[in-house]
Design a protein around this motif. Structure first.
Motif, short mmCIF file in Angstrom:
data_model
loop_
_atom_site.label_atom_id
_atom_site.label_comp_id
_atom_site.label_asym_id
_atom_site.label_seq_id
_atom_site.Cartn_x
_atom_site.Cartn_y
_atom_site.Cartn_z
N LYS A 2 0.84 -1.19 0.00
CA LYS A 2 0.00 0.00 0.00
C LYS A 2 0.88 1.25 0.00
O LYS A 2 1.80 1.37 0.80
N ARG A 25 -4.23 7.20 -8.67
CA ARG A 25 -4.94 6.23 -7.82
C ARG A 25 -4.36 4.84 -8.04
O ARG A 25 -4.69 3.91 -7.32
N GLN A 26 -3.50 4.72 -9.05
CA GLN A 26 -2.81 3.47 -9.32
C GLN A 26 -1.35 3.81 -9.61
O GLN A 26 -1.06 4.74 -10.35
N ARG A 32 -2.73 -0.93 -3.57
CA ARG A 32 -3.62 0.18 -3.18
C ARG A 32 -2.83 1.47 -3.13
O ARG A 32 -1.68 1.49 -2.68
N VAL A 33 -3.48 2.54 -3.57
CA VAL A 33 -2.94 3.88 -3.43
C VAL A 33 -4.02 4.71 -2.75
O VAL A 33 -5.14 4.80 -3.24
N GLU A 34 -3.68 5.26 -1.59
CA GLU A 34 -4.63 6.09 -0.85
C GLU A 34 -4.04 7.48 -0.66
O GLU A 34 -2.83 7.68 -0.75
N TRP A 35 -4.92 8.41 -0.39
CA TRP A 35 -4.52 9.81 -0.15
C TRP A 35 -4.86 10.20 1.27
O TRP A 35 -5.90 9.81 1.81
N HIS A 53 -12.96 15.61 -3.32
CA HIS A 53 -12.04 14.93 -4.23
C HIS A 53 -11.73 13.50 -3.81
O HIS A 53 -10.87 12.85 -4.38
N ASP A 56 -8.94 9.77 1.14
CA ASP A 56 -9.26 8.61 1.97
C ASP A 56 -9.16 8.88 3.46
O ASP A 56 -9.92 8.31 4.24
#
Length: 113
Positions: A2, A25-26, A32-35, A53, A56
């Motif tokens: 992640k 996002r990828q 997984r890519v989260e903000w 927007h 996460d």
């Protein structure tokens, strides 16, 4: 694996949306890519922009504590949320988000920590 991309913010409503629109996002090598944003006591609509927007995770400081504390709070929150790799970027969109795969590639290859 992640990846969490964190952004310290202090009254960044005017530019945060542009920065978030540019974030991936990828990223190759990550499941997984989260903000995550760190709202460092903003008095504008920074949090609402982040929510619109699809950010996460949001860390909120009740008052401005400064960039170092925001950065540190962000790191702790990223680790809490299971990040294997953390990338810090800027809400002013000063860094090119297209560089994130190149930035993380040495970590994924085991050539950097």
């Amino acid at each position: 694996m992640k990846l969490i991309i964190q952004i310290p913010c202090y009254n960044e409503a005017a530019t945060l949306g542009l920065a978030l629109d540019a974030l991936p996002r990828q990223v190759p090598g990550f499941e997984r890519v989260e903000w995550l944003i760190i709202d460092d006591g903003s008095t504008d609509q920074t949090v609402q922009v982040a929510q619109r927007h699809g950010v996460d995770h949001i860390v909120r400081h009740r008052r401005n504590l400064g960039l170092a504390r925001a950065f540190s709070s962000g790191l702790a929150a990223c680790l809490y949320h299971g990040a294997d790799v953390i990338v810090n970027t800027d809400a002013d969109n000063q860094y090119d988000a297209r560089d994130i795969p190149a930035l993380t590639a040495p970590v994924l290859a085991g050539n950097a920590e």
